[in-house]
Design a protein around this motif. Structure first.
Motif, mmCIF file in Angstrom:
data_model
loop_
_atom_site.group_PDB
_atom_site.id
_atom_site.type_symbol
_atom_site.label_atom_id
_atom_site.label_comp_id
_atom_site.label_asym_id
_atom_site.label_seq_id
_atom_site.Cartn_x
_atom_site.Cartn_y
_atom_site.Cartn_z
ATOM 1 N N TYR A 157 7.230 11.989 0.219
ATOM 2 C CA TYR A 157 6.607 12.430 1.466
ATOM 3 C C TYR A 157 7.669 12.881 2.470
ATOM 4 C CZ TYR A 157 2.031 10.652 0.104
ATOM 5 O OH TYR A 157 0.840 10.457 -0.539
ATOM 6 N N ARG A 158 7.253 13.755 3.370
ATOM 7 C CA ARG A 158 8.110 14.168 4.478
ATOM 8 C C ARG A 158 7.546 13.587 5.767
ATOM 9 N NH1 ARG A 158 9.061 20.284 6.912
ATOM 10 N NH2 ARG A 158 10.510 19.654 8.553
ATOM 11 N N LEU A 159 8.382 12.938 6.538
ATOM 12 C CA LEU A 159 7.979 12.418 7.850
ATOM 13 C C LEU A 159 8.030 13.575 8.848
ATOM 14 C CD1 LEU A 159 7.251 10.173 9.820
ATOM 15 C CD2 LEU A 159 9.669 9.513 9.898
ATOM 16 N N GLN A 160 6.856 14.063 9.241
ATOM 17 C CA GLN A 160 6.776 15.263 10.074
ATOM 18 C C GLN A 160 7.119 14.987 11.532
ATOM 19 O OE1 GLN A 160 6.377 18.177 8.910
ATOM 20 N NE2 GLN A 160 5.024 18.223 7.155
ATOM 21 N N TRP A 161 6.555 13.930 12.080
ATOM 22 C CA TRP A 161 6.809 13.579 13.479
ATOM 23 C C TRP A 161 6.351 12.156 13.747
ATOM 24 C CZ3 TRP A 161 2.123 12.183 15.318
ATOM 25 C CH2 TRP A 161 0.982 12.856 14.880
ATOM 26 N N VAL A 162 6.836 11.604 14.853
ATOM 27 C CA VAL A 162 6.411 10.279 15.314
ATOM 28 C C VAL A 162 6.058 10.370 16.794
ATOM 29 C CG1 VAL A 162 7.035 7.857 15.633
ATOM 30 C CG2 VAL A 162 7.870 9.105 13.626
ATOM 31 N N GLN A 163 4.936 9.762 17.161
ATOM 32 C CA GLN A 163 4.494 9.700 18.550
ATOM 33 C C GLN A 163 4.628 8.267 19.061
ATOM 34 O OE1 GLN A 163 2.751 11.947 21.105
ATOM 35 N NE2 GLN A 163 3.667 10.130 22.058
ATOM 36 N N PRO A 164 5.652 7.947 19.878
ATOM 37 C CA PRO A 164 5.745 6.604 20.461
ATOM 38 C C PRO A 164 4.672 6.408 21.523
ATOM 39 C CG PRO A 164 7.871 7.751 20.483
ATOM 40 C CD PRO A 164 6.817 8.773 20.200
ATOM 41 N N VAL A 165 4.152 5.195 21.606
ATOM 42 C CA VAL A 165 3.104 4.860 22.584
ATOM 43 C C VAL A 165 3.438 3.516 23.220
ATOM 44 C CG1 VAL A 165 0.656 4.331 22.927
ATOM 45 C CG2 VAL A 165 1.324 6.151 21.331
ATOM 46 N N GLN A 190 0.815 -1.206 0.000
ATOM 47 C CA GLN A 190 0.000 0.000 0.000
ATOM 48 C C GLN A 190 0.856 1.266 0.000
ATOM 49 O OE1 GLN A 190 -3.698 0.220 -0.181
ATOM 50 N NE2 GLN A 190 -2.644 2.028 -0.960
ATOM 51 N N CYS A 191 1.985 1.235 0.698
ATOM 52 C CA CYS A 191 2.880 2.394 0.706
ATOM 53 C C CYS A 191 3.520 2.607 -0.662
ATOM 54 C CB CYS A 191 3.949 2.223 1.791
ATOM 55 S SG CYS A 191 3.297 2.460 3.470
ATOM 56 N N ALA A 192 3.770 1.524 -1.381
ATOM 57 C CA ALA A 192 4.300 1.658 -2.739
ATOM 58 C C ALA A 192 3.288 2.385 -3.621
ATOM 59 C CB ALA A 192 4.627 0.291 -3.314
ATOM 60 N N ALA A 193 2.005 2.038 -3.455
ATOM 61 C CA ALA A 193 0.961 2.706 -4.239
ATOM 62 C C ALA A 193 0.812 4.159 -3.814
ATOM 63 C CB ALA A 193 -0.362 1.964 -4.072
ATOM 64 N N LEU A 194 0.894 4.433 -2.523
ATOM 65 C CA LEU A 194 0.805 5.811 -2.040
ATOM 66 C C LEU A 194 1.947 6.662 -2.586
ATOM 67 C CD1 LEU A 194 -0.278 5.225 1.667
ATOM 68 C CD2 LEU A 194 -1.479 6.662 0.015
ATOM 69 N N GLU A 227 10.495 4.738 4.961
ATOM 70 C CA GLU A 227 11.546 5.014 3.985
ATOM 71 C C GLU A 227 10.973 5.019 2.568
ATOM 72 O OE1 GLU A 227 15.890 3.304 2.482
ATOM 73 O OE2 GLU A 227 14.662 2.112 3.859
ATOM 74 N N GLN A 228 10.073 4.087 2.304
ATOM 75 C CA GLN A 228 9.452 4.022 0.981
ATOM 76 C C GLN A 228 8.617 5.272 0.700
ATOM 77 O OE1 GLN A 228 6.446 0.883 0.311
ATOM 78 N NE2 GLN A 228 7.597 0.370 -1.538
ATOM 79 N N LEU A 229 7.861 5.724 1.694
ATOM 80 C CA LEU A 229 7.054 6.932 1.513
ATOM 81 C C LEU A 229 7.934 8.166 1.312
ATOM 82 C CD1 LEU A 229 4.258 6.367 4.198
ATOM 83 C CD2 LEU A 229 3.980 6.289 1.711
ATOM 84 N N VAL A 230 9.008 8.257 2.079
ATOM 85 C CA VAL A 230 9.917 9.400 1.940
ATOM 86 C C VAL A 230 10.559 9.409 0.553
ATOM 87 C CG1 VAL A 230 12.086 10.387 2.792
ATOM 88 C CG2 VAL A 230 10.319 9.663 4.414
#
Length: 400
Positions: A373-381, A339-343, A366-369
């Motif tokens: 795409y730009r990875l804006q932020w990550v929220q660990p949970v 799905q990320c490849a298609a995105l 990495e594939q999206l970038v």
């Protein structure tokens, strides 16, 4: 010569500057010859008698600061392996005694019925006499279940207990039991009534079959009651669900137009964001979950269209993504590579990605970038309190 433990490795061992791994060590501890010789500031006395044998927890000996650092560190390490950097938000930790679902092991011995998690790296069941991660409603049913299973399990035959906390109370699923005949059926119903269960289901080799359900069982997701099929997936804690929903809302911002919720499950995110200005198209491979979301959303009047679709075999292609304002991804542990490849070949402006596996998330990120795409932020949970299991939510925006 002693060394100081600097961090916690992915499987829960302490690691020194020289690369030595020491089980049961916390950051700040001093170790020598593979053993802790002096405790540091981030060690806490584990609250449970079953630690460290029980596989339900690996990190009860860490204080909150060290545990939060471990959760964030798992995500940072996965990103670093793929050459990615971004804003890493402070880790969100769910409180103790808030787990609302659990899969436990069961076995009848000559003396008693054992119920609990497996010992770490073993198939031995650690008999649960206390638990500091389960919600009290779930833990309370453990002891009565021993009496029921003592009548319905063959000696030494493995079984399982699935527990979920629903709107109507505790939902119990049992496997590895013998429940044939009128007497067994009556015993099950009597037990369920006595303990005010929401539902009691039995798996005799063909999947869970409901034996008692006085009212339709539901779970409320962002104010919407969704039918809850027996054995369905549910975020581990309400607190963790709220943290992930808040992150997804933040990631998609004020996007207007159709939103795709992929790997939608029962609709944790679809129910939270659907509105007249932002209708949701949800895709889910699990038939029961898709039907439940469709029924619950329709009853609540939410603008959610549900498609029963296997996104591994048939991901949305770029032509199907042309009019989409945002995409939400919440795949299983294996991630959403196709799905990320298609995105990457689409013009979708915003992607919110929720993951229970930092490694496959980083691969997909990495594939999206690379796809613009730009990875804006990550929220660990960390909603699996004191475990090495880490979750996250992330925001991606398409660069101009």
């Amino acid at each position: 010569m002693s060394e100081q433990v600097l961090r916690i490795a992915a499987r829960g061992d302490g690691v020194t500057a020289s690369g030595r791994f020491v089980a049961g060590a916390a950051p700040g501890d001093r170790v020598e010859d593979g053993k802790v010789v002096e405790r540091g500031e981030h060690y806490q006395e584990p609250p449970c008698r079953h630690f460290p044998e029980c596989g339900g927890c690996q990190l009860q000996h860490l204080d909150d600061a060290a545990y939060a650092e471990f959760v964030s560190g798992r995500v940072a390490a996965a990103l670093d392996q793929h050459g990615l950097s971004t804003t890493l938000r402070p880790a969100h930790l769910s409180p103790p005694c808030t787990r609302r679902r659990a899969s436990l092991k069961a076995m009848k011995t000559a003396r008693k019925v054992l119920i609990g998690f497996n010992e770490q790296r073993s198939h031995r069941i650690v008999d649960m006499l206390e638990c500091h991660v389960l919600a009290p409603e779930l833990f309370t049913i453990i002891e009565p279940l021993r009496g029921l299973l003592a009548k319905m399990m063959a000696p030494k035959r493995p079984g399982a207990v699935q527990l979920s906390l629903t709107d109507q109370g505790v939902d119990v699923g049992l496997s590895g039991v013998e429940a044939e005949g009128l007497e067994a059926a009556e015993a099950l119903i009597d037990f369920a009534r006595e303990h005010a269960l929401a539902r009691l289901s039995i798996d005799e080799g063909f999947g869970l079959e409901t034996r008692y359900e006085p009212r339709p069982v539901t779970v409320t997701l962002s104010g919407t009651a969704i039918p809850f099929p027996a054995g369905s997936f549910l975020q581990a804690t309400s607190d963790g669900e709220e943290a992930l929903v808040a992150a997804v809302r933040d990631a998609i911002g004020d996007a207007k137009g159709r939103v795709l919720d992929l790997f939608a499950g029962l609709g944790t995110f679809a129910c939270a964001i659907a509105s007249a200005e932002r209708p949701v198209s949800a895709a889910e491979a699990g038939r029961d979950a898709a039907l439940s979301l469709k029924a619950g959303a329709a009853r609540a009047g939410l603008p959610v269209a549900v498609e029963h679709r296997d996104l591994y075999r048939r991901p949305y292609d770029p032509s199907e993504l042309e009019d989409v304002a945002a995409v939400i991804l919440d795949p299983p542990r294996s991630g959403a590579e196709a799905q990320c490849a298609a995105l990457s070949g689409s013009n979708v402006p915003t992607v919110a990605y929720v993951s229970c596996n930092p490694a496959t998330f980083a691969r997909d990120a990495e594939q999206l970038v690379k796809g613009g795409y730009r990875l804006q932020w990550v929220q660990p949970v960390g909603q699996f309190r004191w475990s090495t299991h880490v979750e996250l939510a992330a925001a991606f925006t398409r660069q101009a």
